[in-house]
Design a protein around this motif. Structure first.
Motif: not given
Length: 294
Positions: A248-276
């Motif tokens: 459930e990548p949209g769960r803000r409570d889990l993202a907050w608990r783990l200290g993560l933002d969209e750079q990790v939870t959004d697959e498109r952003l996470r794959l930046a270096e490979m795509r670039n």
């Protein structure tokens, strides 16, 4: 996910040993090379992708293939320790030197960066500070990194999936440091050697949160020994949260608990270096990419 339709021919170099490949498959359902193949085929529909295991004694390219015949080579993560003299490390380093000599652009993550470093004359060591487990935090591009196409779209500080007990000690001559953080000085780099070009990162843009959780479970004892967890139950509790966020990548409570933002939870952003890397290859072509000024 945005994609770059192509007729590229890619080679995935998976330097996991056979035992490590099977252990990873049991954990998350795929080897590191299979993860790379899946991502590449989603980023580049129509690409032809081959796979080789350069650490294996019987590794060979497909009949009629040559390293120079590929548009790019991708080096996966691996549990190999590149400072150890073993048949597996010798074969893997020799393979990477052949990639450089062929002039085929390459990209790699985690051990891929370490392999390219050693092949070009740099050095690797056990992590000097601590293992980076689950995520590398507050990665910051250098001045060169802020202008480099590999890190296009990355903010001034970002997190990324990471799990490694070794790190680059010294980059080889002809390299450019692109990013680092407090734990690991070399988080991204460009390496030029023997007419070839490598772009790589110490972290894992290619892996999803399910694979992060699997890596934590596989290395639980190491994490306890390093003092990052009190016991295996601690590791399992953390891994369960990571798994839940994967489902459930949209769960803000889990993202907050783990200290993560969209750079990790959004697959498109996470794959930046490979795509670039792929987009630079598509835009400039193989020879154009090799000719770009550092």
């Amino acid at each position: 996910m945005s994609s770059v339709p192509s007729t590229f021919r890619f080679l995935v170099a998976e330097s996991e040993t056979p035992d490590a490949r099977e252990e990873r498959r049991k954990s998350v359902g795929r080897s590191s090379g299979e993860t790379y193949l899946d991502i590449l085929l989603r980023l580049t529909p129509g690409a032809a992708c081959d796979r080789i295991q350069p650490a294996d004694a019987e590794a060979a390219l497909p009949p009629g293939a040559s390293l120079a015949g590929y548009d790019a080579v991708f080096l996966t993560g691996s549990p190999l320790h590149l400072y150890e003299e073993t048949p597996e490390t010798r074969r893997t380093i020799g393979f990477m030197r052949a990639v450089f000599a062929a002039g085929t652009p390459s990209f790699g993550s985690c051990a891929g960066l370490q392999v390219a470093t050693v092949a070009a004359g740099g050095s690797v060591r056990p992590n000097a500070r601590s293992p980076e487990a689950a995520f590398a935090r507050r990665i910051a591009p250098t001045e060169a990194g802020r202008a480099h196409p590999l890190l296009a779209g990355r903010p001034a500080a970002y997190d990324a999936p990471a799990i490694h007990t070794d790190e680059v000690e010294a980059l080889p001559p002809g390299s450019t440091l692109l990013a680092g953080n407090r734990v690991t000085a070399v988080q991204a780099a460009e390496i030029r050697f023997d007419g070839g070009l490598f772009w790589g990162v110490q972290y894992h843009p290619e892996i999803g949160l399910d694979e992060v959780a699997g890596a934590l479970r596989r290395q639980a004892d190491t994490l306890v020994e390093a003092g990052l967890a009190r016991d295996r139950e601690d590791v399992e509790a953390y891994a369960r949260q990571v798994d839940a966020l994967h489902r459930e990548p949209g769960r803000r409570d889990l993202a907050w608990r783990l200290g993560l933002d969209e750079q990790v939870t959004d697959e498109r952003l996470r794959l930046a270096e490979m795509r670039n890397f792929i987009e630079a290859l598509a835009r400039l072509g193989r020879e154009g990419l090799l000719a770009v000024d550092r």
